[in-house]
Design a protein around this motif. Structure first.
Motif, PDB file in Angstrom:
ATOM      1  N   ASP A  61       4.898   4.853   2.323  1.00 15.15           N
ATOM      2  CA  ASP A  61       3.529   4.487   2.724  1.00 15.15           C
ATOM      3  C   ASP A  61       3.325   2.985   2.951  1.00 15.15           C
ATOM      4  O   ASP A  61       2.423   2.375   2.378  1.00 15.15           O
ATOM      5  CB  ASP A  61       2.527   5.016   1.685  1.00 15.15           C
ATOM      6  N   PHE A  62       4.181   2.425   3.790  1.00 11.85           N
ATOM      7  CA  PHE A  62       3.983   1.025   4.178  1.00 11.85           C
ATOM      8  C   PHE A  62       4.477   0.837   5.603  1.00 11.85           C
ATOM      9  O   PHE A  62       5.223   1.672   6.124  1.00 11.85           O
ATOM     10  CB  PHE A  62       4.719   0.077   3.217  1.00 11.85           C
ATOM     11  N   LEU A  63       4.075  -0.255   6.223  1.00  8.41           N
ATOM     12  CA  LEU A  63       4.498  -0.521   7.607  1.00  8.41           C
ATOM     13  C   LEU A  63       4.399  -2.005   7.924  1.00  8.41           C
ATOM     14  O   LEU A  63       3.718  -2.757   7.223  1.00  8.41           O
ATOM     15  CB  LEU A  63       3.658   0.301   8.584  1.00  8.41           C
ATOM     16  N   ALA A  64       5.126  -2.405   8.969  1.00  8.24           N
ATOM     17  CA  ALA A  64       5.042  -3.784   9.452  1.00  8.24           C
ATOM     18  C   ALA A  64       3.708  -3.949  10.166  1.00  8.24           C
ATOM     19  O   ALA A  64       3.322  -3.089  10.966  1.00  8.24           O
ATOM     20  CB  ALA A  64       6.182  -4.083  10.414  1.00  8.24           C
ATOM     21  N   VAL A  65       2.989  -5.030   9.861  1.00  8.65           N
ATOM     22  CA  VAL A  65       1.743  -5.267  10.595  1.00  8.65           C
ATOM     23  C   VAL A  65       1.811  -6.519  11.473  1.00  8.65           C
ATOM     24  O   VAL A  65       0.993  -6.690  12.382  1.00  8.65           O
ATOM     25  CB  VAL A  65       0.501  -5.351   9.669  1.00  8.65           C
ATOM     26  N   HIS A  66       2.786  -7.367  11.211  1.00  5.25           N
ATOM     27  CA  HIS A  66       2.884  -8.582  12.019  1.00  5.25           C
ATOM     28  C   HIS A  66       4.283  -9.174  11.871  1.00  5.25           C
ATOM     29  O   HIS A  66       4.776  -9.310  10.753  1.00  5.25           O
ATOM     30  CB  HIS A  66       1.840  -9.608  11.565  1.00  5.25           C
ATOM     31  N   VAL A  67       4.900  -9.523  12.992  1.00  4.98           N
ATOM     32  CA  VAL A  67       6.186 -10.228  12.950  1.00  4.98           C
ATOM     33  C   VAL A  67       6.176 -11.326  14.000  1.00  4.98           C
ATOM     34  O   VAL A  67       5.833 -11.085  15.164  1.00  4.98           O
ATOM     35  CB  VAL A  67       7.379  -9.276  13.230  1.00  4.98           C
ATOM     36  N   GLU A  68       6.508 -12.528  13.591  1.00  6.38           N
ATOM     37  CA  GLU A  68       6.748 -13.601  14.558  1.00  6.38           C
ATOM     38  C   GLU A  68       8.032 -14.317  14.130  1.00  6.38           C
ATOM     39  O   GLU A  68       8.649 -13.948  13.132  1.00  6.38           O
ATOM     40  CB  GLU A  68       5.576 -14.572  14.620  1.00  6.38           C
ATOM     41  N   HIS A  69       8.435 -15.332  14.862  1.00 10.03           N
ATOM     42  CA  HIS A  69       9.703 -16.014  14.576  1.00 10.03           C
ATOM     43  C   HIS A  69       9.753 -16.567  13.145  1.00 10.03           C
ATOM     44  O   HIS A  69       8.990 -17.472  12.796  1.00 10.03           O
ATOM     45  CB  HIS A  69       9.920 -17.161  15.578  1.00 10.03           C
ATOM     46  N   GLY A  70      10.613 -15.980  12.315  1.00 11.69           N
ATOM     47  CA  GLY A  70      10.796 -16.471  10.954  1.00 11.69           C
ATOM     48  C   GLY A  70       9.771 -15.999   9.947  1.00 11.69           C
ATOM     49  O   GLY A  70       9.742 -16.478   8.805  1.00 11.69           O
ATOM     50  N   GLN A 104       2.542  -4.125   5.069  1.00  6.60           N
ATOM     51  CA  GLN A 104       1.371  -3.699   4.312  1.00  6.60           C
ATOM     52  C   GLN A 104       1.636  -2.309   3.734  1.00  6.60           C
ATOM     53  O   GLN A 104       2.183  -1.450   4.426  1.00  6.60           O
ATOM     54  CB  GLN A 104       0.175  -3.670   5.262  1.00  6.60           C
ATOM     55  N   GLY A 105       1.247  -2.102   2.481  1.00  5.52           N
ATOM     56  CA  GLY A 105       1.488  -0.807   1.861  1.00  5.52           C
ATOM     57  C   GLY A 105       0.344  -0.399   0.957  1.00  5.52           C
ATOM     58  O   GLY A 105      -0.444  -1.236   0.513  1.00  5.52           O
ATOM     59  N   ARG A 106       0.291   0.899   0.704  1.00  5.30           N
ATOM     60  CA  ARG A 106      -0.779   1.473  -0.113  1.00  5.30           C
ATOM     61  C   ARG A 106      -0.153   1.966  -1.416  1.00  5.30           C
ATOM     62  O   ARG A 106       0.573   2.957  -1.431  1.00  5.30           O
ATOM     63  CB  ARG A 106      -1.390   2.662   0.643  1.00  5.30           C
ATOM     64  N   PRO A 107      -0.403   1.266  -2.549  1.00  8.19           N
ATOM     65  CA  PRO A 107       0.170   1.711  -3.823  1.00  8.19           C
ATOM     66  C   PRO A 107      -0.395   3.086  -4.176  1.00  8.19           C
ATOM     67  O   PRO A 107      -1.619   3.279  -4.135  1.00  8.19           O
ATOM     68  CB  PRO A 107      -0.315   0.664  -4.829  1.00  8.19           C
ATOM     69  N   GLY A 108       0.451   4.048  -4.483  1.00  9.18           N
ATOM     70  CA  GLY A 108      -0.047   5.396  -4.756  1.00  9.18           C
ATOM     71  C   GLY A 108       0.693   6.044  -5.901  1.00  9.18           C
ATOM     72  O   GLY A 108       1.715   5.533  -6.394  1.00  9.18           O
ATOM     73  N   HIS A 109       0.163   7.171  -6.325  1.00 10.93           N
ATOM     74  CA  HIS A 109       0.738   7.954  -7.404  1.00 10.93           C
ATOM     75  C   HIS A 109       2.193   8.290  -7.154  1.00 10.93           C
ATOM     76  O   HIS A 109       3.004   8.334  -8.078  1.00 10.93           O
ATOM     77  CB  HIS A 109      -0.053   9.255  -7.562  1.00 10.93           C
ATOM     78  N   ALA A 110       2.497   8.533  -5.897  1.00 10.69           N
ATOM     79  CA  ALA A 110       3.861   8.925  -5.521  1.00 10.69           C
ATOM     80  C   ALA A 110       4.879   7.823  -5.829  1.00 10.69           C
ATOM     81  O   ALA A 110       6.080   8.065  -5.798  1.00 10.69           O
ATOM     82  CB  ALA A 110       3.908   9.263  -4.037  1.00 10.69           C
ATOM     83  N   HIS A 111       4.391   6.608  -6.122  1.00  9.95           N
ATOM     84  CA  HIS A 111       5.293   5.479  -6.381  1.00  9.95           C
ATOM     85  C   HIS A 111       5.390   5.160  -7.870  1.00  9.95           C
ATOM     86  O   HIS A 111       5.974   4.141  -8.244  1.00  9.95           O
ATOM     87  CB  HIS A 111       4.808   4.228  -5.637  1.00  9.95           C
ATOM     88  N   TYR A 112       4.791   6.014  -8.700  1.00  3.98           N
ATOM     89  CA  TYR A 112       4.705   5.670 -10.123  1.00  3.98           C
ATOM     90  C   TYR A 112       6.005   5.922 -10.887  1.00  3.98           C
ATOM     91  O   TYR A 112       6.735   6.861 -10.626  1.00  3.98           O
ATOM     92  CB  TYR A 112       3.577   6.472 -10.784  1.00  3.98           C
ATOM     93  N   ASN A 113       6.239   5.042 -11.848  1.00  5.86           N
ATOM     94  CA  ASN A 113       7.301   5.223 -12.839  1.00  5.86           C
ATOM     95  C   ASN A 113       6.719   6.004 -14.026  1.00  5.86           C
ATOM     96  O   ASN A 113       5.527   6.323 -14.027  1.00  5.86           O
ATOM     97  CB  ASN A 113       7.841   3.851 -13.260  1.00  5.86           C
ATOM     98  N   PRO A 114       7.523   6.297 -15.036  1.00  2.00           N
ATOM     99  CA  PRO A 114       7.004   7.058 -16.181  1.00  2.00           C
ATOM    100  C   PRO A 114       5.924   6.308 -16.955  1.00  2.00           C
ATOM    101  O   PRO A 114       5.180   6.915 -17.719  1.00  2.00           O
ATOM    102  CB  PRO A 114       8.237   7.258 -17.076  1.00  2.00           C
ATOM    103  N   LEU A 115       5.845   4.989 -16.777  1.00  2.00           N
ATOM    104  CA  LEU A 115       4.886   4.193 -17.544  1.00  2.00           C
ATOM    105  C   LEU A 115       3.506   4.182 -16.897  1.00  2.00           C
ATOM    106  O   LEU A 115       2.586   3.545 -17.390  1.00  2.00           O
ATOM    107  CB  LEU A 115       5.404   2.752 -17.716  1.00  2.00           C
ATOM    108  N   GLY A 116       3.349   4.860 -15.766  1.00  2.00           N
ATOM    109  CA  GLY A 116       2.041   4.962 -15.145  1.00  2.00           C
ATOM    110  C   GLY A 116       1.670   3.775 -14.282  1.00  2.00           C
ATOM    111  O   GLY A 116       0.490   3.493 -14.057  1.00  2.00           O
ATOM    112  N   THR A 117       2.659   3.047 -13.805  1.00  2.00           N
ATOM    113  CA  THR A 117       2.409   1.954 -12.864  1.00  2.00           C
ATOM    114  C   THR A 117       3.396   2.096 -11.702  1.00  2.00           C
ATOM    115  O   THR A 117       4.331   2.900 -11.772  1.00  2.00           O
ATOM    116  CB  THR A 117       2.599   0.572 -13.531  1.00  2.00           C
ATOM    117  N   VAL A 118       3.166   1.305 -10.655  1.00  2.00           N
ATOM    118  CA  VAL A 118       4.056   1.380  -9.502  1.00  2.00           C
ATOM    119  C   VAL A 118       5.461   0.919  -9.904  1.00  2.00           C
ATOM    120  O   VAL A 118       5.620  -0.118 -10.557  1.00  2.00           O
ATOM    121  CB  VAL A 118       3.502   0.528  -8.341  1.00  2.00           C
ATOM    122  N   HIS A 119       6.451   1.697  -9.534  1.00  2.00           N
ATOM    123  CA  HIS A 119       7.863   1.420  -9.843  1.00  2.00           C
ATOM    124  C   HIS A 119       8.298   0.107  -9.195  1.00  2.00           C
ATOM    125  O   HIS A 119       7.923  -0.187  -8.054  1.00  2.00           O
ATOM    126  CB  HIS A 119       8.703   2.576  -9.285  1.00  2.00           C
ATOM    127  N   GLY A 120       9.091  -0.663  -9.918  1.00  2.00           N
ATOM    128  CA  GLY A 120       9.613  -1.921  -9.388  1.00  2.00           C
ATOM    129  C   GLY A 120      10.333  -1.753  -8.059  1.00  2.00           C
ATOM    130  O   GLY A 120      10.363  -2.674  -7.236  1.00  2.00           O
TER     131      GLY A 120
END
Lengths: 179, 179, 179, 179
Positions: C60-69, C74-90
């Protein structure tokens, strides 16, 4: 004698033996470098046919053992290495570990190949002072590729206590580009 | 005068001014450390009321500027820092960058807080020799938390050329544990 | 509207605009890759002429802007990204930051050059949950060499809060080896 | 059967056994977390008494073995993990390795202690595609301190080929601060 004393006695003997055989401190002439494999370079240094590197003199450490994919350096933590907080500066850990992991990589290279360190990460897990008489930094190759090599290292005292560890990425390339 | 010469002249003047004011080289008594904020400690060193750290003497570098979250060190690449390949050892880069990023963190701490470096990653992007008369390592805090702080640093020459960069993680803790 | 709401509205509009123009999700045919500069590749993806990468769909993320260098994801933190501790996985932080720093490097490469990531260090400075609606990972090239490039990145929320930062080393090489 | 086939068969059997016993995918209630040691938490997940983490479902990997100071995760490289270059995204490597090294640390913690990952460095040494049916990420604690722990990990295929390795720094703290 305790086992720590045994280890320390052995480490001191290793250092004395290396110091007795090796040559002056100085720079290796570049044309000599290109003709030697990594292991041949270290052997020539251990035999006194090529000079020992200046940084070891400046920071009181030296290579004590190098074989294929594995390098061991030994250093004496001293006042001269202290930061303002009264402990050995992180840069001293990094210098010994960088030497160990980079030489572990170098030891795998044939003549005609050279390397350069791209990055080194050092984890410091315990403060070090001159109450520890000697430490060793041991490096081991993890991946030896045609263009890239990686290695890991540990810095520990004669009682086996870990002070720091590190990992590195090296770029491997042809020492003598075609003309 | 070119702009590089201007910069070099300014860097030399900065170093002369710092050296003129500062005190002996030695260790800061631990009880003095605990009573000072990070900035007060650096001011006391710049004023010669507290000693300069031994590692700077050993590796020919010194702090030239510290403000909140920002530290600048300056060093003279020399033969004494060379590896067997005839360039400045990666450990010298790491030492200057470690000083810069760690002091950037220290400069944000109030009296009663201390820190220790947990890890430092150094990227080396260009070889360095003594043909570069002086380099600077500049550190900046990225995150200043209650328990953890991070910082980034750059090492560059008087012409702005980048030689290395680094990032660090520091642990922040109470300097005087409750009894 | 507060400034955070403004930022969030702008980020959502950016995402909607990118999603409206882009094509299917899938793999870029290798022969297409080799003929394009990095910037041309990203333009072809933004224009829907080349597919968007599967990992973005999966996490659930995508490139929104790219220029030279410089690259922004941009991404949407969601439940699907959670670790067992209830936060987004590293690993989710690392994925967005890896994308940002690697594409910042890629954006500097001409046609015929390719790159691969050698290493990435991610510092996590704050836990992340789905209470933060969107985050951005911004990557910037630090060193762009012939064989090696490095870049740094930051991951932050619409209120400017920093969650993580990273640095990377990439190997740059010829995309089409001589036959 | 070759040895690689043996290994692969064993890995598949390990996964089947773990999947057969474990419970739903979801979040562990925070009050349950605090009362368990690290090893008790993993045992409760393996037994299906506590849910498996969502990130594993999203990225097709799971823990297959955890003991004191050592954790093994297994994943299936798939199209869903691809970057635009047609190989597995570096973030997938980082996610599996982060899980392995962080859980190796967690497995050493008693009830009442918690941890958070401060940083992770991942070295990628070989590209990965879905032609490799399964990979394992193995993490081992290097230093287990009261406030800080470090660990290293390797990601390899059933033929023993190394794809990536990593090192991490974790902060260890009291899960339930005194009131």
């Amino acid at each position: 004698m305790t086992s720590v004393d045994d280890t320390l006695a052995r480490w001191r003997a290793d250092e004395a033996r290396v110091r007795a055989r090796r040559g002056e401190v100085g720079a290796v002439p570049p044309h000599e470098l290109a003709g030697l494999s990594g292991l041949e370079l270290f052997e020539a240094m251990f035999d006194g046919r090529l000079p020992a590197p200046p940084i070891g003199e400046t920071l009181d450490f030296l290579a004590v053992h190098v074989e294929h994919g594995h390098a061991v350096f030994q250093g004496r933590p001293g006042h001269a290495h202290y930061n303002p907080l009264g402990t050995v500066h992180g840069g001293w850990f990094a210098t010994l570990l960088d030497s160990a992991v980079a030489c572990a990589v170098h030891s795998t290279l044939p003549a005609g190949k050279a390397y350069t360190t791209l990055e080194l990460k050092t984890n410091i897990v315990r403060a070090l002072t001159d109450r520890v008489p000697l430490v060793r930094a041991e490096g081991r190759v993890v991946h030896a590729g045609n263009q890239v090599a990686t290695a890991e290292g540990r810095l520990f005292g004669p009682d086996g206590k870990l002070y720091a560890h590190a990992s590195t990425t090296c770029l491997v390339f042809d020492a003598r580009p075609p003309r």
